[in-house]
Design a protein around this motif. Structure first.
Motif, PDB file in Angstrom:
ATOM      1  N   ALA A  64      30.949  46.732  44.751  1.00 51.57           N
ATOM      2  CA  ALA A  64      29.611  46.244  45.076  1.00 51.57           C
ATOM      3  C   ALA A  64      29.399  44.798  44.651  1.00 51.57           C
ATOM      4  CB  ALA A  64      28.569  47.136  44.405  1.00 51.57           C
ATOM      5  N   GLY A  65      30.337  44.240  43.883  1.00 51.58           N
ATOM      6  CA  GLY A  65      30.209  42.863  43.426  1.00 51.58           C
ATOM      7  C   GLY A  65      29.316  42.693  42.217  1.00 51.58           C
ATOM      8  N   THR A  66      29.048  43.788  41.487  1.00 47.39           N
ATOM      9  CA  THR A  66      28.122  43.726  40.347  1.00 47.39           C
ATOM     10  C   THR A  66      28.795  44.121  39.033  1.00 47.39           C
ATOM     11  OG1 THR A  66      27.367  45.996  40.804  1.00 47.39           O
ATOM     12  CG2 THR A  66      26.119  44.193  41.809  1.00 47.39           C
ATOM     13  N   LEU A  67      30.107  44.118  38.991  1.00 45.79           N
ATOM     14  CA  LEU A  67      30.820  44.574  37.797  1.00 45.79           C
ATOM     15  C   LEU A  67      30.621  43.623  36.623  1.00 45.79           C
ATOM     16  CD1 LEU A  67      32.915  46.432  36.377  1.00 45.79           C
ATOM     17  CD2 LEU A  67      34.686  44.885  37.249  1.00 45.79           C
ATOM     18  N   ASP A  68      30.302  44.191  35.466  1.00 43.90           N
ATOM     19  CA  ASP A  68      30.342  43.479  34.192  1.00 43.90           C
ATOM     20  C   ASP A  68      31.714  43.762  33.591  1.00 43.90           C
ATOM     21  OD1 ASP A  68      30.222  42.608  31.578  1.00 43.90           O
ATOM     22  OD2 ASP A  68      28.247  43.460  31.160  1.00 43.90           O
ATOM     23  N   ILE A  69      32.648  42.817  33.719  1.00 44.29           N
ATOM     24  CA  ILE A  69      34.016  43.077  33.286  1.00 44.29           C
ATOM     25  C   ILE A  69      34.115  43.235  31.778  1.00 44.29           C
ATOM     26  CG2 ILE A  69      34.723  40.654  33.105  1.00 44.29           C
ATOM     27  CD1 ILE A  69      37.456  41.587  34.301  1.00 44.29           C
ATOM     28  N   HIS A  70      33.183  42.633  31.043  1.00 43.30           N
ATOM     29  CA  HIS A  70      33.196  42.809  29.594  1.00 43.30           C
ATOM     30  C   HIS A  70      32.875  44.262  29.227  1.00 43.30           C
ATOM     31  CE1 HIS A  70      33.594  38.538  28.450  1.00 43.30           C
ATOM     32  NE2 HIS A  70      32.953  38.316  29.584  1.00 43.30           N
ATOM     33  N   ALA A  71      31.911  44.857  29.931  1.00 44.79           N
ATOM     34  CA  ALA A  71      31.570  46.265  29.672  1.00 44.79           C
ATOM     35  C   ALA A  71      32.736  47.176  30.052  1.00 44.79           C
ATOM     36  CB  ALA A  71      30.316  46.644  30.447  1.00 44.79           C
ATOM     37  N   MET A  72      33.403  46.871  31.161  1.00 44.44           N
ATOM     38  CA  MET A  72      34.550  47.671  31.582  1.00 44.44           C
ATOM     39  C   MET A  72      35.677  47.564  30.562  1.00 44.44           C
ATOM     40  SD  MET A  72      36.621  47.403  35.181  1.00 44.44           S
ATOM     41  CE  MET A  72      37.707  48.701  35.755  1.00 44.44           C
ATOM     42  N   HIS A  73      35.928  46.364  30.085  1.00 46.40           N
ATOM     43  CA  HIS A  73      36.983  46.148  29.089  1.00 46.40           C
ATOM     44  C   HIS A  73      36.678  46.934  27.808  1.00 46.40           C
ATOM     45  CE1 HIS A  73      40.236  43.866  27.142  1.00 46.40           C
ATOM     46  NE2 HIS A  73      39.452  43.847  26.077  1.00 46.40           N
ATOM     47  N   ARG A  74      35.435  46.863  27.341  1.00 48.85           N
ATOM     48  CA  ARG A  74      35.069  47.620  26.130  1.00 48.85           C
ATOM     49  C   ARG A  74      35.288  49.105  26.326  1.00 48.85           C
ATOM     50  NH1 ARG A  74      30.167  44.565  26.619  1.00 48.85           N
ATOM     51  NH2 ARG A  74      30.408  42.574  25.530  1.00 48.85           N
ATOM     52  N   SER A  75      34.912  49.614  27.492  1.00 43.92           N
ATOM     53  CA  SER A  75      35.067  51.043  27.766  1.00 43.92           C
ATOM     54  C   SER A  75      36.534  51.450  27.729  1.00 43.92           C
ATOM     55  CB  SER A  75      34.457  51.371  29.135  1.00 43.92           C
ATOM     56  OG  SER A  75      34.631  52.731  29.457  1.00 43.92           O
ATOM     57  N   ALA A 122      54.379  34.531  39.057  1.00 48.23           N
ATOM     58  CA  ALA A 122      53.483  35.046  38.026  1.00 48.23           C
ATOM     59  C   ALA A 122      52.528  36.055  38.647  1.00 48.23           C
ATOM     60  CB  ALA A 122      52.683  33.922  37.374  1.00 48.23           C
ATOM     61  N   ILE A 123      52.172  37.055  37.856  1.00 47.64           N
ATOM     62  CA  ILE A 123      51.099  37.973  38.222  1.00 47.64           C
ATOM     63  C   ILE A 123      49.810  37.438  37.612  1.00 47.64           C
ATOM     64  CG2 ILE A 123      50.154  40.286  37.825  1.00 47.64           C
ATOM     65  CD1 ILE A 123      52.999  41.375  38.029  1.00 47.64           C
ATOM     66  N   VAL A 124      48.749  37.409  38.410  1.00 44.23           N
ATOM     67  CA  VAL A 124      47.438  36.932  37.956  1.00 44.23           C
ATOM     68  C   VAL A 124      46.443  38.053  38.224  1.00 44.23           C
ATOM     69  CG1 VAL A 124      45.710  35.113  38.127  1.00 44.23           C
ATOM     70  CG2 VAL A 124      48.112  34.581  38.605  1.00 44.23           C
ATOM     71  N   THR A 125      45.948  38.689  37.159  1.00 48.03           N
ATOM     72  CA  THR A 125      45.165  39.901  37.339  1.00 48.03           C
ATOM     73  C   THR A 125      44.018  40.009  36.348  1.00 48.03           C
ATOM     74  OG1 THR A 125      45.279  42.332  37.310  1.00 48.03           O
ATOM     75  CG2 THR A 125      46.807  41.170  35.862  1.00 48.03           C
ATOM     76  N   ALA A 126      42.927  40.603  36.805  1.00 46.75           N
ATOM     77  CA  ALA A 126      41.798  40.884  35.923  1.00 46.75           C
ATOM     78  C   ALA A 126      42.093  42.048  34.984  1.00 46.75           C
ATOM     79  CB  ALA A 126      40.549  41.193  36.749  1.00 46.75           C
ATOM     80  N   THR A 127      43.101  42.834  35.294  1.00 46.54           N
ATOM     81  CA  THR A 127      43.481  43.966  34.454  1.00 46.54           C
ATOM     82  C   THR A 127      43.871  43.477  33.067  1.00 46.54           C
ATOM     83  OG1 THR A 127      44.260  45.190  36.373  1.00 46.54           O
ATOM     84  CG2 THR A 127      45.094  45.905  34.244  1.00 46.54           C
ATOM     85  N   PHE A 170      39.196  36.762  35.970  1.00 45.80           N
ATOM     86  CA  PHE A 170      38.360  37.459  36.954  1.00 45.80           C
ATOM     87  C   PHE A 170      37.535  36.438  37.711  1.00 45.80           C
ATOM     88  CE2 PHE A 170      34.443  40.271  37.577  1.00 45.80           C
ATOM     89  CZ  PHE A 170      34.993  41.008  38.593  1.00 45.80           C
ATOM     90  N   ARG A 171      37.448  36.659  39.051  1.00 39.73           N
ATOM     91  CA  ARG A 171      36.672  35.785  39.916  1.00 39.73           C
ATOM     92  C   ARG A 171      37.087  34.320  39.720  1.00 39.73           C
ATOM     93  NH1 ARG A 171      31.052  39.085  38.959  1.00 39.73           N
ATOM     94  NH2 ARG A 171      31.504  40.818  40.381  1.00 39.73           N
ATOM     95  N   HIS A 172      36.116  33.406  39.528  1.00 38.93           N
ATOM     96  CA  HIS A 172      36.457  31.982  39.448  1.00 38.93           C
ATOM     97  C   HIS A 172      37.285  31.646  38.222  1.00 38.93           C
ATOM     98  CE1 HIS A 172      32.726  32.471  37.156  1.00 38.93           C
ATOM     99  NE2 HIS A 172      33.076  31.401  36.471  1.00 38.93           N
ATOM    100  N   HIS A 173      37.257  32.528  37.214  1.00 39.91           N
ATOM    101  CA  HIS A 173      38.056  32.259  36.013  1.00 39.91           C
ATOM    102  C   HIS A 173      39.558  32.391  36.286  1.00 39.91           C
ATOM    103  CE1 HIS A 173      34.581  31.834  33.523  1.00 39.91           C
ATOM    104  NE2 HIS A 173      34.182  33.079  33.711  1.00 39.91           N
ATOM    105  N   LYS A 174      39.940  33.070  37.360  1.00 39.26           N
ATOM    106  CA  LYS A 174      41.369  33.159  37.658  1.00 39.26           C
ATOM    107  C   LYS A 174      41.972  31.768  37.857  1.00 39.26           C
ATOM    108  CE  LYS A 174      42.413  37.781  39.395  1.00 39.26           C
ATOM    109  NZ  LYS A 174      43.017  38.577  40.479  1.00 39.26           N
ATOM    110  N   ASP A 204      44.133  40.903  47.573  1.00 37.83           N
ATOM    111  CA  ASP A 204      43.414  41.819  48.462  1.00 37.83           C
ATOM    112  C   ASP A 204      41.914  41.607  48.437  1.00 37.83           C
ATOM    113  OD1 ASP A 204      42.055  44.472  46.744  1.00 37.83           O
ATOM    114  OD2 ASP A 204      43.270  42.998  45.699  1.00 37.83           O
ATOM    115  N   SER A 205      41.388  40.783  47.512  1.00 37.98           N
ATOM    116  CA  SER A 205      39.951  40.829  47.214  1.00 37.98           C
ATOM    117  C   SER A 205      39.228  39.512  47.467  1.00 37.98           C
ATOM    118  CB  SER A 205      39.756  41.228  45.748  1.00 37.98           C
ATOM    119  OG  SER A 205      38.384  41.207  45.407  1.00 37.98           O
ATOM    120  N   ILE A 206      38.028  39.614  48.001  1.00 40.47           N
ATOM    121  CA  ILE A 206      37.171  38.447  48.208  1.00 40.47           C
ATOM    122  C   ILE A 206      36.800  37.819  46.869  1.00 40.47           C
ATOM    123  CG2 ILE A 206      35.003  39.747  48.190  1.00 40.47           C
ATOM    124  CD1 ILE A 206      35.877  36.756  50.501  1.00 40.47           C
ATOM    125  N   SER A 207      36.849  38.587  45.782  1.00 35.49           N
ATOM    126  CA  SER A 207      36.524  38.027  44.470  1.00 35.49           C
ATOM    127  C   SER A 207      37.550  36.982  44.037  1.00 35.49           C
ATOM    128  CB  SER A 207      36.431  39.134  43.412  1.00 35.49           C
ATOM    129  OG  SER A 207      37.699  39.697  43.138  1.00 35.49           O
TER     130      SER A 207
END
Length: 248
Positions: A64-75, A122-127, A170-174, A204-207
């Protein structure tokens, strides 16, 4: 050093002066590596079965484009905080073994083509790096630009805090993280993306549009609807390789 890298150096492979960057989830692998890791930990009885649904909720926010990656990382990191680092390293090795059959031949072949050409890969990933490292090893890619888990004293072997170290990949930070990585590479003769003769980014992603727009050769792989439309309008190659989940 990986066996592939050592072999290339022994053969005297001359670097091409080009750069090949690969997103991980749904690009190099046709699944979400974070979900694969959670299922791995559920099978070991470390996480409860409902951990999968919690992760899916974050995936829906990402779409949906509304992810808080910090919250996901903490989880993802919170349950791992009490686990000794040696245990985590063992789990990573076991995870790598389980993921080996899930690596698609087309994406492996693409990596091998760039490597054979002498391109820096190189692999560049938000993971988070903890999850991405085992899969990067399967591709023989030593360079990994990923979201870094913060540690209590900043040293790589210290206990994790559950937070992100610096900016998430993630996103522009990549784009900024790629240039940060290039500037910090020991002995690297090219310290920014602009200094490479050619540069590819597979995603694969518009982000990932900021990094896709910054390379000379953007390539959309099994793209989401928005990226597919943008790629077709812009005349970018669109590759639909191994888009099925492969059961992983």
């Amino acid at each position: 050093m990986s066996e592939r890298k050592a072999g290339a150096e022994a053969a005297g492979k001359v670097p091409s002066g080009n750069l090949a960057l690969f997103d991980l989830d749904h690009t190099l692998v046709p699944f979400d590596s974070g979900m694969a890791w959670i299922r791995f930990l559920i099978r070991r009885g470390f996480l409860p079965a409902d951990a999968e649904e919690r992760h899916l909720a974050f995936c829906r926010l990402y779409v949906a484009g509304t992810l808080d990656i910090h919250a996901m990382h903490r989880s993802n990191m919170q349950p791992l905080l009490p686990v000794p680092r040696a245990t985590l390293a063992q789990w990573q090795r076991e995870f790598e073994i389980e993921m080996a059959p899930c690596i698609p031949a087309p994406s492996m072949a693409a990596v091998e083509r760039h490597r054979a050409n002498g391109d820096l890969c190189a692999i560049v990933t938000a993971t988070t790096r903890l999850i991405a490292e085992p899969i990067a090893r399967l591709f023989g890619i030593d360079e990994l630009v990923a979201t870094r888990p913060a540690t209590v004293d900043g040293s790589p072997d210290a206990a994790f805090t559950g937070e992100i170290d610096g900016e998430p990949c993630f996103r522009h930070h990549k784009l900024s993280r790629v240039n940060e990585w290039l500037a910090a590479r020991p002995g690297g003769s090219r310290t920014s993306l602009a200094e490479f003769g050619r540069s590819w980014f597979y995603s694969d992603s518009i982000s990932d549009l900021p990094l896709l727009a910054a390379v000379s050769d953007p390539i959309a792989v099994c793209p989401d609807d928005r990226l597919r439309a943008h790629a077709l309008q812009s005349g970018w190659p669109v590759l639909d390789w191994a888009c099925a989940s492969a059961g992983c």
